[in-house]
Scaffold this active site. Structure first.
Site: not given
Ligand SMILES: [Fe+2]
Length: 311
Positions: A156, A203, A218, A250, A259, A269
């Site tokens: 993503h 996501h 990112h 997260h 990261y 990431e």
């Molecule tokens: Fe991410």
């Protein structure tokens, strides 16, 4: 769940300041494979478990950042219909068709600029290369192909831009994505962040409100385990890679993450985990003043770089 037309993020094209330095980073440290180079000096890469020709495109330029993100759709017919829907929505600019072969191994693409200023594209056909473990009685990972962090796939992007409301309307009402999570400023009810899923992942792309259009926060690659995230952290130190933050978790999407930066300053990431998204799941709501916890669950504080360092 029924996929509504867009299958997955298929590729991301980024700009780098020094091509060979970037190739070295994305191959020997991140662990992607170089697949091809084209006449325009671009380099095409893929992760070991991806089956299509490429998922990352590197282009040398004077400024780092993102050129475009490509979405694999179910068929050319669906792509045609979505292109008409996108044009009719009036939400996008610079809508255009790009001929087959313009990117190596890739069929016709429909390109458009979304309200946050990012260029997106749809494609329905890309040459199949296959996972390195194949599809007949496959081993779980390539015994002689574990290089660097060795992610299974490009997963993503998190993008920064101004018109989050317009982009949300486009992704949910036109492209058929679910809004899996949102970040809302309770002072005025405005949307500060939005996380979108086209299939079952928590996501596939996300946006944070930012005064400038078209920014990259990112690009992210998927690892199988928390232990792989720790191993990635070790590789970051072994290779003196610029670390941003992590390993941590997260709150948003529940992924475990680290990261770091490529040599041009584009943030990368690697992560694992995250829940399964279904379209009937209620949208997860984060108050903007809890964003620290949403992004970095343990420290509950955003570092300055998260908010300000973008390419
Ligand atoms: Fe991410």
């Amino acid at each position: 769940m029924p996929i509504k037309g867009v299958l997955r993020p298929g590729h991301v094209a980024i700009r780098v300041l020094d091509l060979e330095e970037a190739v070295k980073h994305y191959t020997s440290i991140v662990g992607l494979r170089e697949v091809a180079r084209d006449g325009r000096g671009r380099v095409f890469l893929k992760a070991w478990d991806e089956w299509e020709h490429h998922s990352v495109i590197l282009r040398e330029a004077g400024q780092a950042g993102i050129d475009y993100m490509g979405w694999r759709v179910t068929s050319p017919e669906v792509m045609k219909q979505l292109s008409l829907d996108i044009i009719e929505s009036g939400l996008c600019s610079d809508c255009k068709w790009l001929p087959a072969g313009d990117d190596p191994g890739t069929g016709e693409r429909f390109s458009f600029v979304i309200p946050t200023g990012h260029t997106m594209e749809l494609y329905a056909e890309k040459e199949m290369i296959a996972s390195e473990v194949g599809y007949l009685n496959p081993e779980p990972w390539p015994e002689h192909g574990v290089i660097g962090m060795s992610p299974t796939r490009f997963d993503h992007c998190l993008l920064y831009g101004d018109d989050i409301d317009g982009t949300t309307k486009l992704f949910t009402e036109v492209l058929g994505f679910d809004l899996s999570e949102k970040v809302v400023d309770k002072n005025d009810g405005s949307l500060a962040g939005a996380f979108f899923a086209c299939a079952n992942k928590a996501h596939d792309v996300a946006f944070i409100r930012y005064p400038e259009k078209g920014k990259l926060h990112h690009i992210s690659f998927f690892l199988d385990s928390w232990n792989d995230v720790l191993r990635a952290a070790d590789l970051i130190s072994m290779n003196n890679v610029s670390l941003d933050i992590g390993p941590t978790r997260h709150g948003i999407t529940r992924g475990t993450t680290i990261y770091f930066f490529d040599p041009s300053g584009n943030r990368n990431e690697v992560f694992c985990g995250g829940y399964i998204q279904y379209p009937d799941k209620p949208v997860i709501h984060w108050d903007l003043d809890e964003l620290g916890k949403g992004i970095f669950y343990h420290t509950r504080q955003l570092n300055e770089a998260f908010l300000t360092v973008v390419t």
